[in-house]
Scaffold this motif. Sequence first.
Motif, PDB file in Angstrom:
ATOM      1  N   SER A 163       0.817  -1.213   0.000  1.00 15.82           N
ATOM      2  CA  SER A 163       0.000   0.000   0.000  1.00 15.82           C
ATOM      3  C   SER A 163       0.851   1.263   0.000  1.00 15.82           C
ATOM      4  O   SER A 163       0.396   2.326  -0.446  1.00 15.82           O
ATOM      5  CB  SER A 163      -0.944   0.018   1.213  1.00 15.82           C
ATOM      6  N   ILE A 164       2.080   1.162   0.503  1.00 12.46           N
ATOM      7  CA  ILE A 164       2.962   2.345   0.543  1.00 12.46           C
ATOM      8  C   ILE A 164       4.171   2.162  -0.379  1.00 12.46           C
ATOM      9  O   ILE A 164       5.187   2.836  -0.211  1.00 12.46           O
ATOM     10  CB  ILE A 164       3.433   2.642   1.975  1.00 12.46           C
ATOM     11  N   GLN A 165       4.046   1.258  -1.349  1.00 15.91           N
ATOM     12  CA  GLN A 165       5.204   0.951  -2.185  1.00 15.91           C
ATOM     13  C   GLN A 165       5.643   2.135  -3.041  1.00 15.91           C
ATOM     14  O   GLN A 165       6.837   2.284  -3.328  1.00 15.91           O
ATOM     15  CB  GLN A 165       4.940  -0.265  -3.066  1.00 15.91           C
ATOM     16  N   THR A 166       4.695   2.999  -3.446  1.00 15.53           N
ATOM     17  CA  THR A 166       5.087   4.145  -4.274  1.00 15.53           C
ATOM     18  C   THR A 166       6.022   5.096  -3.528  1.00 15.53           C
ATOM     19  O   THR A 166       7.108   5.417  -4.042  1.00 15.53           O
ATOM     20  CB  THR A 166       3.845   4.896  -4.784  1.00 15.53           C
ATOM     21  N   PRO A 167       5.671   5.567  -2.315  1.00 19.94           N
ATOM     22  CA  PRO A 167       6.624   6.431  -1.602  1.00 19.94           C
ATOM     23  C   PRO A 167       7.920   5.713  -1.233  1.00 19.94           C
ATOM     24  O   PRO A 167       8.994   6.328  -1.239  1.00 19.94           O
ATOM     25  CB  PRO A 167       5.851   6.874  -0.352  1.00 19.94           C
ATOM     26  N   ILE A 168       7.837   4.408  -0.937  1.00 16.71           N
ATOM     27  CA  ILE A 168       9.041   3.650  -0.600  1.00 16.71           C
ATOM     28  C   ILE A 168       9.981   3.591  -1.802  1.00 16.71           C
ATOM     29  O   ILE A 168      11.187   3.833  -1.684  1.00 16.71           O
ATOM     30  CB  ILE A 168       8.684   2.219  -0.140  1.00 16.71           C
ATOM     31  N   ARG A 169       9.429   3.296  -2.965  1.00 20.61           N
ATOM     32  CA  ARG A 169      10.264   3.198  -4.170  1.00 20.61           C
ATOM     33  C   ARG A 169      10.764   4.579  -4.605  1.00 20.61           C
ATOM     34  O   ARG A 169      11.841   4.699  -5.188  1.00 20.61           O
ATOM     35  CB  ARG A 169       9.477   2.523  -5.293  1.00 20.61           C
ATOM     36  N   VAL A 181      11.608   6.994  -2.497  1.00 22.15           N
ATOM     37  CA  VAL A 181      12.758   7.227  -1.616  1.00 22.15           C
ATOM     38  C   VAL A 181      13.951   6.403  -2.089  1.00 22.15           C
ATOM     39  O   VAL A 181      15.087   6.893  -2.148  1.00 22.15           O
ATOM     40  CB  VAL A 181      12.400   6.879  -0.157  1.00 22.15           C
ATOM     41  N   GLY A 182      13.694   5.139  -2.443  1.00 23.31           N
ATOM     42  CA  GLY A 182      14.767   4.278  -2.924  1.00 23.31           C
ATOM     43  C   GLY A 182      15.395   4.791  -4.207  1.00 23.31           C
ATOM     44  O   GLY A 182      16.621   4.772  -4.362  1.00 23.31           O
ATOM     45  N   GLY A 183      14.557   5.258  -5.136  1.00 23.69           N
ATOM     46  CA  GLY A 183      15.071   5.786  -6.402  1.00 23.69           C
ATOM     47  C   GLY A 183      15.916   7.033  -6.204  1.00 23.69           C
ATOM     48  O   GLY A 183      16.971   7.182  -6.817  1.00 23.69           O
ATOM     49  N   LEU A 184      15.454   7.925  -5.324  1.00 18.42           N
ATOM     50  CA  LEU A 184      16.202   9.151  -5.049  1.00 18.42           C
ATOM     51  C   LEU A 184      17.523   8.840  -4.341  1.00 18.42           C
ATOM     52  O   LEU A 184      18.552   9.463  -4.624  1.00 18.42           O
ATOM     53  CB  LEU A 184      15.354  10.104  -4.198  1.00 18.42           C
ATOM     54  N   PHE A 185      17.479   7.881  -3.419  1.00 19.45           N
ATOM     55  CA  PHE A 185      18.694   7.494  -2.711  1.00 19.45           C
ATOM     56  C   PHE A 185      19.691   6.855  -3.676  1.00 19.45           C
ATOM     57  O   PHE A 185      20.904   7.095  -3.610  1.00 19.45           O
ATOM     58  CB  PHE A 185      18.349   6.528  -1.575  1.00 19.45           C
ATOM     59  N   LEU A 226      17.143   6.333 -12.558  1.00 20.06           N
ATOM     60  CA  LEU A 226      16.218   7.023 -13.455  1.00 20.06           C
ATOM     61  C   LEU A 226      15.118   6.087 -13.952  1.00 20.06           C
ATOM     62  O   LEU A 226      13.957   6.487 -14.089  1.00 20.06           O
ATOM     63  CB  LEU A 226      16.987   7.619 -14.638  1.00 20.06           C
ATOM     64  N   VAL A 227      15.487   4.833 -14.220  1.00 18.54           N
ATOM     65  CA  VAL A 227      14.479   3.844 -14.636  1.00 18.54           C
ATOM     66  C   VAL A 227      13.470   3.617 -13.514  1.00 18.54           C
ATOM     67  O   VAL A 227      12.255   3.539 -13.748  1.00 18.54           O
ATOM     68  CB  VAL A 227      15.161   2.512 -15.027  1.00 18.54           C
ATOM     69  N   THR A 228      13.972   3.522 -12.282  1.00 17.60           N
ATOM     70  CA  THR A 228      13.085   3.335 -11.124  1.00 17.60           C
ATOM     71  C   THR A 228      12.129   4.514 -10.970  1.00 17.60           C
ATOM     72  O   THR A 228      10.918   4.331 -10.775  1.00 17.60           O
ATOM     73  CB  THR A 228      13.920   3.178  -9.839  1.00 17.60           C
ATOM     74  N   LEU A 229      12.679   5.722 -11.048  1.00 14.14           N
ATOM     75  CA  LEU A 229      11.837   6.919 -10.875  1.00 14.14           C
ATOM     76  C   LEU A 229      10.861   7.075 -12.040  1.00 14.14           C
ATOM     77  O   LEU A 229       9.709   7.473 -11.844  1.00 14.14           O
ATOM     78  CB  LEU A 229      12.735   8.150 -10.773  1.00 14.14           C
ATOM     79  N   TYR A 230      11.300   6.745 -13.264  1.00  7.39           N
ATOM     80  CA  TYR A 230      10.406   6.844 -14.421  1.00  7.39           C
ATOM     81  C   TYR A 230       9.225   5.873 -14.297  1.00  7.39           C
ATOM     82  O   TYR A 230       8.098   6.176 -14.708  1.00  7.39           O
ATOM     83  CB  TYR A 230      11.188   6.544 -15.707  1.00  7.39           C
ATOM     84  N   GLY A 231       9.516   4.701 -13.707  1.00  3.91           N
ATOM     85  CA  GLY A 231       8.468   3.703 -13.525  1.00  3.91           C
ATOM     86  C   GLY A 231       7.376   4.139 -12.560  1.00  3.91           C
ATOM     87  O   GLY A 231       6.288   3.549 -12.529  1.00  3.91           O
ATOM     88  N   LEU A 232       7.633   5.173 -11.757  1.00  4.23           N
ATOM     89  CA  LEU A 232       6.641   5.664 -10.810  1.00  4.23           C
ATOM     90  C   LEU A 232       5.703   6.691 -11.427  1.00  4.23           C
ATOM     91  O   LEU A 232       4.697   7.061 -10.826  1.00  4.23           O
ATOM     92  CB  LEU A 232       7.351   6.303  -9.604  1.00  4.23           C
TER      93      LEU A 232
END
Length: 210
Positions: free
Chosen positions: A71-77, A79-83, A200-206
């Motif tokens: 349910s919170i995977q979008t904000p978690i990912r 944060v992960g993408g930015l990190f 960038l791929v991770t963030l684009y996927g969001l």
Amino acid sequence: TDLVQVLVSSLLIGISVAAPVGPIGVLTIRRTLAHGRLAGLITGLGVATADAFYSAIAAFGLTLLADFLFSIQTPIRLVGGLFLLYLGIRTLLSAPADHAAQAEGRNLVGMYTSALALTATNPMTILAFAGIFVGSGLMIDGSAASSVESVLIVIGVFSGSLLWWLFLSSGVSLLRERFTPAMMRWVNRISGGIIIAFALVTLYGLIPPA
């Protein structure tokens, strides 16, 4: 016995999940070359810890926790993408100076926690483990047959993942002495570029589809 088979199967799953080269693999190789085998192994230990955590959720059938993480995977990912982007830029700009490398190499806690955080910011790993476990016959109806088997599954996944990182860091460390400062500068650039690309791929996927 059946329990031995569960442990061995789980160990092989841990290796197979850890082995594909992704941003963590690139980061581990770079840290091993820059700071030595221990730095690479500590990075791998962080990954193995996160793998064990997600395998425990799948093996014990902790659906409430799994549902919450999804349910919170979008904000978690996010944060992960930015990190990951931060680590990629930092790696790209890192200088191969001996003193800087030695100072950073002593920050083993930071290496462990960063690898743990990067691996933990992908809740989809739960689904991956659940699918692999069911496909291998380790789980029935979404959970292991017994609590003992669940514990062995987690131990096996953790051990297999850590075994892979030990193998990788040990192998890469054998080449470390051959790398000159100029070569390490290119290692930093290439590694940083690859990590930034993954970020960038991770963030684009969001980004939601139009």
